[in-house]
Every structure is written in structure tokens, then in C-alpha cells.
Design an enzyme around this catalytic site. Structure first.
Site, PDB file in Angstrom:
ATOM      1  N   HIS A   1      -8.417   2.313  29.443  1.00  0.00           N
ATOM      2  CA  HIS A   1      -8.452   1.953  28.018  1.00  0.00           C
ATOM      3  C   HIS A   1      -7.085   1.542  27.443  1.00  0.00           C
ATOM      4  CE1 HIS A   1     -12.237   3.841  28.624  1.00  0.00           C
ATOM      5  NE2 HIS A   1     -11.808   5.075  28.484  1.00  0.00           N
TER       6      HIS A   1
ATOM      7  N   LEU B   1     -24.602  10.571  29.203  1.00  0.00           N
ATOM      8  CA  LEU B   1     -24.318   9.194  28.781  1.00  0.00           C
ATOM      9  C   LEU B   1     -25.614   8.446  28.449  1.00  0.00           C
ATOM     10  CD1 LEU B   1     -21.998   7.023  28.559  1.00  0.00           C
ATOM     11  CD2 LEU B   1     -22.809   6.232  30.772  1.00  0.00           C
TER      12      LEU B   1
ATOM     13  N   ASP C   1      -7.615   9.185  33.290  1.00  0.00           N
ATOM     14  CA  ASP C   1      -8.801   9.144  32.439  1.00  0.00           C
ATOM     15  C   ASP C   1      -8.659   8.126  31.303  1.00  0.00           C
ATOM     16  OD1 ASP C   1     -11.385  10.225  31.736  1.00  0.00           O
ATOM     17  OD2 ASP C   1     -10.425  11.203  30.024  1.00  0.00           O
TER      18      ASP C   1
ATOM     19  N   ASP D   1     -33.423  11.217  44.973  1.00  0.00           N
ATOM     20  CA  ASP D   1     -32.097  11.651  45.394  1.00  0.00           C
ATOM     21  C   ASP D   1     -31.379  10.421  45.915  1.00  0.00           C
ATOM     22  OD1 ASP D   1     -29.842  12.537  46.652  1.00  0.00           O
ATOM     23  OD2 ASP D   1     -30.726  14.466  47.172  1.00  0.00           O
TER      24      ASP D   1
ATOM     25  N   ASP E   1     -15.603  -0.710  30.571  1.00  0.00           N
ATOM     26  CA  ASP E   1     -14.537  -0.002  29.877  1.00  0.00           C
ATOM     27  C   ASP E   1     -15.005  -0.040  28.431  1.00  0.00           C
ATOM     28  OD1 ASP E   1     -12.304   0.588  28.272  1.00  0.00           O
ATOM     29  OD2 ASP E   1     -10.967   0.122  29.930  1.00  0.00           O
ATOM     30  N   HIS E   2     -15.582   1.057  27.956  1.00  0.00           N
ATOM     31  CA  HIS E   2     -16.298   0.946  26.675  1.00  0.00           C
ATOM     32  C   HIS E   2     -15.370   0.614  25.505  1.00  0.00           C
ATOM     33  CE1 HIS E   2     -15.257   5.231  26.508  1.00  0.00           C
ATOM     34  NE2 HIS E   2     -15.300   5.094  25.218  1.00  0.00           N
TER      35      HIS E   2
ATOM     36  N   LYS F   1      -5.519  15.071  24.461  1.00  0.00           N
ATOM     37  CA  LYS F   1      -6.580  15.927  23.937  1.00  0.00           C
ATOM     38  C   LYS F   1      -5.962  17.003  23.058  1.00  0.00           C
ATOM     39  CE  LYS F   1      -9.989  15.249  27.504  1.00  0.00           C
ATOM     40  NZ  LYS F   1     -10.928  14.549  26.605  1.00  0.00           N
TER      41      LYS F   1
ATOM     42  N   GLY G   1     -29.098   8.162  36.781  1.00  0.00           N
ATOM     43  CA  GLY G   1     -28.476   9.192  35.937  1.00  0.00           C
ATOM     44  C   GLY G   1     -29.200   9.269  34.600  1.00  0.00           C
ATOM     45  N   ALA G   2     -30.537   9.059  34.658  1.00  0.00           N
ATOM     46  CA  ALA G   2     -31.325   8.895  33.432  1.00  0.00           C
ATOM     47  C   ALA G   2     -31.476  10.173  32.614  1.00  0.00           C
ATOM     48  CB  ALA G   2     -32.708   8.368  33.789  1.00  0.00           C
TER      49      ALA G   2
HETATM   50  P1  NAD Z   1     -24.154  13.887  33.661  1.00  0.00           P
HETATM   51  O1  NAD Z   1     -23.636  14.890  34.610  1.00  0.00           O
HETATM   52  O2  NAD Z   1     -24.551  14.302  32.301  1.00  0.00           O
HETATM   53  O3  NAD Z   1     -25.421  13.173  34.321  1.00  0.00           O
HETATM   54  C1  NAD Z   1     -25.512  12.887  35.676  1.00  0.00           C
HETATM   55  C2  NAD Z   1     -26.876  12.297  36.010  1.00  0.00           C
HETATM   56  O4  NAD Z   1     -26.900  12.004  37.422  1.00  0.00           O
HETATM   57  C3  NAD Z   1     -28.089  13.209  35.752  1.00  0.00           C
HETATM   58  O5  NAD Z   1     -29.149  12.401  35.283  1.00  0.00           O
HETATM   59  C4  NAD Z   1     -28.433  13.739  37.163  1.00  0.00           C
HETATM   60  O6  NAD Z   1     -29.816  14.041  37.345  1.00  0.00           O
HETATM   61  C5  NAD Z   1     -28.098  12.555  38.006  1.00  0.00           C
HETATM   62  N1  NAD Z   1     -27.811  12.930  39.413  1.00  0.00           N
HETATM   63  C6  NAD Z   1     -26.827  13.740  39.867  1.00  0.00           C
HETATM   64  N2  NAD Z   1     -26.910  13.845  41.219  1.00  0.00           N
HETATM   65  C7  NAD Z   1     -27.929  13.059  41.624  1.00  0.00           C
HETATM   66  C8  NAD Z   1     -28.503  12.730  42.878  1.00  0.00           C
HETATM   67  N3  NAD Z   1     -28.019  13.205  44.041  1.00  0.00           N
HETATM   68  N4  NAD Z   1     -29.551  11.875  42.900  1.00  0.00           N
HETATM   69  C9  NAD Z   1     -30.069  11.365  41.761  1.00  0.00           C
HETATM   70  N5  NAD Z   1     -29.565  11.634  40.544  1.00  0.00           N
HETATM   71  C10 NAD Z   1     -28.511  12.485  40.464  1.00  0.00           C
HETATM   72  O7  NAD Z   1     -23.051  12.716  33.610  1.00  0.00           O
HETATM   73  P2  NAD Z   1     -22.682  11.752  32.373  1.00  0.00           P
HETATM   74  O8  NAD Z   1     -21.781  12.463  31.437  1.00  0.00           O
HETATM   75  O9  NAD Z   1     -23.901  11.122  31.830  1.00  0.00           O
HETATM   76  O10 NAD Z   1     -21.764  10.649  33.085  1.00  0.00           O
HETATM   77  C11 NAD Z   1     -22.298   9.648  33.943  1.00  0.00           C
HETATM   78  C12 NAD Z   1     -21.206   8.637  34.269  1.00  0.00           C
HETATM   79  O11 NAD Z   1     -20.759   8.016  33.073  1.00  0.00           O
HETATM   80  C13 NAD Z   1     -19.957   9.240  34.912  1.00  0.00           C
HETATM   81  O12 NAD Z   1     -19.429   8.284  35.801  1.00  0.00           O
HETATM   82  C14 NAD Z   1     -19.019   9.416  33.742  1.00  0.00           C
HETATM   83  O13 NAD Z   1     -17.664   9.383  34.136  1.00  0.00           O
HETATM   84  C15 NAD Z   1     -19.358   8.188  32.927  1.00  0.00           C
HETATM   85  N6  NAD Z   1     -19.057   8.312  31.503  1.00  0.00           N
HETATM   86  C16 NAD Z   1     -19.686   9.241  30.736  1.00  0.00           C
HETATM   87  C17 NAD Z   1     -19.391   9.304  29.386  1.00  0.00           C
HETATM   88  C18 NAD Z   1     -20.104  10.282  28.479  1.00  0.00           C
HETATM   89  O14 NAD Z   1     -19.879  10.186  27.275  1.00  0.00           O
HETATM   90  N7  NAD Z   1     -20.909  11.165  28.981  1.00  0.00           N
HETATM   91  C19 NAD Z   1     -18.446   8.438  28.817  1.00  0.00           C
HETATM   92  C20 NAD Z   1     -17.816   7.503  29.637  1.00  0.00           C
HETATM   93  C21 NAD Z   1     -18.136   7.448  30.974  1.00  0.00           C
END
Ligand code: NAD
Length: 489
Positions: free
Chosen positions: A232, A9, A227, A77, A169-170, A332, A4-5
Site C-alpha cells: 500500500h 473477507l 503488511d 479441501d 491491493d485494495h 498499529k 474462502g467463502a
Molecule cells: P479467514 O481465515 O477469515 O478465512 C479463510 C477461509 O478459507 C475460510 O472460508 C476457510 O473455510 C477457508 N479455508 C481454509 N483452509 C481451507 C482448505 N484447506 N480448503 C478449503 N477452504 C479452506 O481469512 P480472511 O480474513 O477472509 O482472509 C482471506 C485472504 O484475504 C487472506 O489472504 C488475507 O490476507 C486477505 N485479506 C483479508 C482482509 C480482511 O479484511 N479479512 C483484508 C485484506 C486481505
């Protein structure tokens, strides 16, 4: 490896946190990060994205080139087995290049439906066959209910043992959440009072000003209960209520927390109505800006029954806490962004200072989690002047004012904990399972009964009236979070 690079997040939290660790010398030069996402990117593009994300979060960022040279990209993927083999080759090469001794951390920063699949692939395709340690960091949500959490746990346990799993759990990385234990267990004045003889009730509020933003699709299936409360809010209650551990080890602390989860009185059936309140925001006006109702947000059903606010009364059936309500509320589009804990002490037996307009405020200990960080103790003292009147005074400790620096970002601390192999501030499976089983009883009732009053609180307020009544029926009220702010130093 960060799965998810290219996501939100990774960009907002993980890269800046890794950079801060690098700056502090916690990563040395022997590290490599493989960013994994679907999009095709070169290493150079990826490194440039990492630099941008660091620059947008960290003020002084020299040596960024050097830092980002440790980052590599793999387009992938996660459901396709063949690309795990290429990933494995890349990882093995970097392992020898950076002399990593086979130590690997897999961070799943992507949609939760992929967590199980990735873990299984990592094992089947040999990425977990390493000479060093292997650790899995997994983001929330961990399941949708107890059943799905069990299923997910079963999948990831095929590849990782419980002590290799770091469930984030941040909130547990936040400075003042970690401070709860220190305040309690390092001060002779609090621990003797920390029980049902001296505490009348405890209030935990985590309110957001923002609405659901672009997360409508996720939020529709989740709601505030799943959520925020399942993880939390219950975690904060566990830290407030746990017994002192015999040692500050991961196992001892977790075992005390688990006992709290086991002591939560289940709220089910008809009791859900009397102990829990759900809310959904309506249109509202804040600072002359008109804000839409939840049902008008993108990706939200115009008839949605999803709650954006929860207030609840928790009871802990053990010797220490019998009879002390723990009130929680989160939502919210509320009036203020604030996470605060208020410990309200019982009234003294008799008020000698109850004069003309004198009422005596109860003593409060307020733990400010965010955005302020600190502690305030509310006492009564003599009002200056001739008469012996009492007046409320506040003793403040503001973290920022004292340390003069921003406290480390939660993700920075949690990443370092994971690198160091310290799982104390991550949730054990037992905690996850017990918290889901508590929350499931409430969500089952809510899913089966449509809330006729939705939407029931205007955006920009502290939630529905019923949340106030929840406390009023016990003779209490919510301490207004804004009145409790630490005076700016
Ligand atoms: P996002 O949608 O911004 O990013 C998703 C990432 O997954 C992208 O890099 C995308 O390319 C990759 N991806 C999706 N499908 C894919 C596949 N089939 N193969 C390879 N890569 C794939 O999501 P996010 O907001 O960064 O959240 C990621 C996780 O962190 C989730 O579980 C979310 O609940 C959790 N989270 C996010 C936050 C936040 O502040 N964004 C806070 C707490 C928890």
C-alpha cells in the site's frame, strides 16, 4: 468462484460489494457465485449467510432473495484433487444454466499458503479450460519476500498469463487514491509545481488505532513493513511520483509506476538505521481504557521482535524528484485512524509578512484518503483588519459533502474492474518484484539485529520518537494528521 467463502473477507467485503454491483445493474441476471470453503453447508445455509453479510453492511437491501439465489456452495479441501472435479461439474452446469459463455473469475480469499496450490489444481483439473475468459484474483500478501513471491508467481503463471492475474491491493480501489492521478493530471496549477523545484517533501501516513486483534499469528511473520509498506505505502508513493502517462491505459500507467519503483534508491546495510525506524507498541491508555502491549496480544511471542510501526525516508533518483524526501509512516495502535498524504511546497524566497508573531506556513496540499475523503489546500491570505498580516487559510473539498453519498467501497470498484477486464488498479508482477527487492534489504537488516528498545511507543501515540527525529534531521516535522482533518461540512 470465491475460495474462502466462509471467511472474514468474503463476508465483510465481497458479498456486500457484489450486492451493490447487483443493485446498480452491473451484474445483470447472468451471473452465478460458487462459494468454496472447507465447512459443509447447504446452498440454503450459504445463501442465508450471504444475506446476513449484506444486511450487516448495506442499509437498504430489498431484492436480497433474488440476489442470493445466484449463490451456490461447494464444500472443498483445496489440497484434495478429487473435489476439484466435482467443482468443475458444478461450474459447467451453472455455466449453461446462466449462459455464462465460459467466463470465469477465481477469487482466492484465503490463506496465502494455498494460492499456488489452488492455481495449479485449477489448471490440472480442467477448471481453466473455458471458452470465455478466465481471471485469477489474488489477495495479499503476494509472497513473504522476493524469493517466495517469485515461487508463487511461477506457480500461478502455470495456469494464468500475466494479463489474467489480478493482484489485489485494495488501496488502489480507494476513491482518493484513484483521485491522486486526476488531481495531478487534470489541473494546470499542480503539475508544473510537481517536482523538486517547488516541493520540499512529501509525507504519507497510514495510521491505525486498532492493535493486532486476532491476527497475531499472521502478523508475527509479517510485521508492518511487509503488511503495509511493500504494497500500500509504496503504491501510493508510485502514484504520487510517476510521470504523466501518455494514455490512461493499463499498460501505460503501469509502465510509469514501474519506472518509479526502479528509481527508488536502495536502502541497505548501515543506511537502514538512518533512513528507517521500526517501532512496537507498548501498553498505553486511551480514553481511560488500558490497552495491552503488542507482546501481550494473543498468538504473539512475549519476546517478539516484530515491528508494528515503520517510518522511512524514500529517495527517488530521477530528474523530477532528486533531493525530495518521501517520508512514509504506518503503524498499529496509533493515536488516530487516518490515511493522509501531505505535499509540502518549498518556502517562498522572502517573507514580507514576517512581523511580530507572524510566521508564514508553507503551502500544503493534503489528500485525505480515509476516513475523510477530500483535498485541502493550505494557503496564506490577509488577516481581516487594518494591518497587512498574513494568516493561514484552508480550501477544503470534502467528497462526502459534495456528492452526498458514500463513495463506493474499494472492493466494489475492484470487483467491477476485474469483471470488465481492467487491470489498471491491480499490481503487475514487475511492481511486486521491485517492491519486494526494495523491502527485502530492510527486513534482512532488521531480522539480523534485535531491536533492544522494543516496545518503544505507548499505544495511542504517533509512534516512537525516532520517527520524529528522522524528519528533524532534515529540518522538517510530521504534519499532525488530526490538525489536517477536513472541517466537517
Ligand atoms: P479467514 O481465515 O477469515 O478465512 C479463510 C477461509 O478459507 C475460510 O472460508 C476457510 O473455510 C477457508 N479455508 C481454509 N483452509 C481451507 C482448505 N484447506 N480448503 C478449503 N477452504 C479452506 O481469512 P480472511 O480474513 O477472509 O482472509 C482471506 C485472504 O484475504 C487472506 O489472504 C488475507 O490476507 C486477505 N485479506 C483479508 C482482509 C480482511 O479484511 N479479512 C483484508 C485484506 C486481505
Amino acid at each position: 468462484m470465491i475460495f474462502g467463502a466462509t471467511g472474514d473477507l468474503a463476508n465483510r467485503k465481497l458479498y456486500p460489494s457484489l450486492y451493490r454491483l447487483y443493485k446498480k445493474g452491473k451484474l445483470a441476471e447472468n451471473f452465478a457465485v460458487i462459494g468454496i470453503a472447507r465447512r459443509s453447508l447447504t446452498n440454503e445455509d450459504f445463501q442465508s449467510n450471504v444475506r446476513k453479510s449484506v444486511q450487516s453492511a448495506v442499509e437498504c437491501s430489498n431484492d436480497l432473495e433474488q440476489f442470493s439465489s445466484h449463490f451456490y456452495y461447494h464444500s472443498h479441501d483445496v489440497t484434495d484433487s478429487s473435489s476439484y472435479l466435482a467443482l468443475k461439474n458444478l461450474a459447467n452446469n451453472l455455466d449453461s444454466h446462466y449462459k455464462l459463455e465460459g467466463n470465469r473469475i477465481f477469487y482466492l480469499a484465503m490463506a496465502p499458503e494455498f494460492f499456488g496450490t489452488i492455481a495449479v489444481h485449477l489448471k490440472e483439473d480442467g477448471l481453466t479450460d473455458v471458452a470465455g475468459y478466465k481471471r485469477l484474483v489474488i489477495e495479499k500478501p503476494f509472497g513473504h519476500d522476493l524469493e517466495s513471491a517469485k515461487e508463487l508467481n511461477k506457480q500461478i503463471r502455470q495456469a494464468f498469463s500475466e494479463d489474467e492475474i489480478y493482484r489485489i491491493d485494495h488501496y488502489l480501489g480507494k476513491e482518493m487514491v484513484q483521485n491522486i492521478e486526476v488531481i495531478r493530471f487534470a489541473n494546470a496549477i499542480f503539475e508544473p509545481l510537481w517536482n523538486n523545484r517547488y516541493i520540499s517533501n512529501i509525507q504519507v501516513t497510514s495510521s491505525e488505532v486498532l492493535g493486532v486483534e486476532e491476527r497475531g499469528r499472521y502478523y508475527e511473520k509479517s510485521g508492518a513493513l511487509r503488511d503495509m509498506v511493500q504494497n500500500h505505502m509504496l503504491q501510493m508513493v508510485a502514484l504520487l511520483a510517476m510521470e504523466p502517462p501518455i494514455k490512461l491505459t493499463t499498460d501505460e500507467i503501469r509502465s510509469e509506476k514501474v519506472k518509479v519503483f526502479r528509481a527508488f534508491r536502495p536502502i541497505e546495510g548501515e543506511e537502514v538505521k538512518t533512513h528507517f525506524v521500526r517501532g512496537q507498541y507498548a501498553q498505553g491508555t486511551v480514553n481511560a481504557e488500558s490497552l495491552p502491549a503488542y507482546r501481550e496480544e494473543t498468538m504473539v511471542d512475549p519476546q517478539s521482535n516484530t515491528e508494528t510501526f515503520v517510518a522511512g525516508k524514500l529517495l527517488i533518483d530521477n530528474f523530477r524528484w532528486a533531493g525530495v524526501p518521501f517520508y512514509i509512516r504506518t503503524g498499529k495502535r496509533m493515536k488516530a485512524k487516518s490515511t493522509k498524504i501531505v505535499i509540502q511546497f518549498k518556502d517562498i524566497p522572502m517573507n514580507l509578512y514576517y512581523g511580530k508573531d507572524q510566521t508564514l506556513n508553507p503551502n500544503l496540499l493534503v489528500i485525505h484518503i480515509q476516513p475523510d475523503e477530500g483535498i485541502t489546500l493550505h494557503l496564506n491570505a490577509k488577516k481581516a483588519g487594518q494591518q497587512l498580516d498574513a494568516t493561514p487559510v484552508k480550501l477544503n473539498y470534502a467528497n462526502k459533502g459534495i456528492d452526498g453519498i458514500n463513495t463506493p467501497e474499494a472492493y466494489e470498484k475492484l470487483l467491477l474492474d476485474c469483471i470488465s477486464g481492467d487491470a489498471t488498479n491491480f499490481t503487475h508482477w514487475d511492481e511486486v518484484a521491485l517492491s519486494w527487492s526494495f523491502v527485502d534489504k530492510i527486513s534482512q537488516v532488521w531480522e539480523n539485529t534485535k531491536e533492544d528498545n522494543f516496545p518503544n511507543y505507548p499505544a495511542g501515540t504517533m509512534g516512537p520518537k525516532a520517527a520524529d527525529e528522522l524528519l528533524e534531521q532534515d529540518g522538517y516535522f510530521w504534519w499532525p494528521v488530526t490538525d489536517l482533518d477536513i472541517e466537517k461540512c
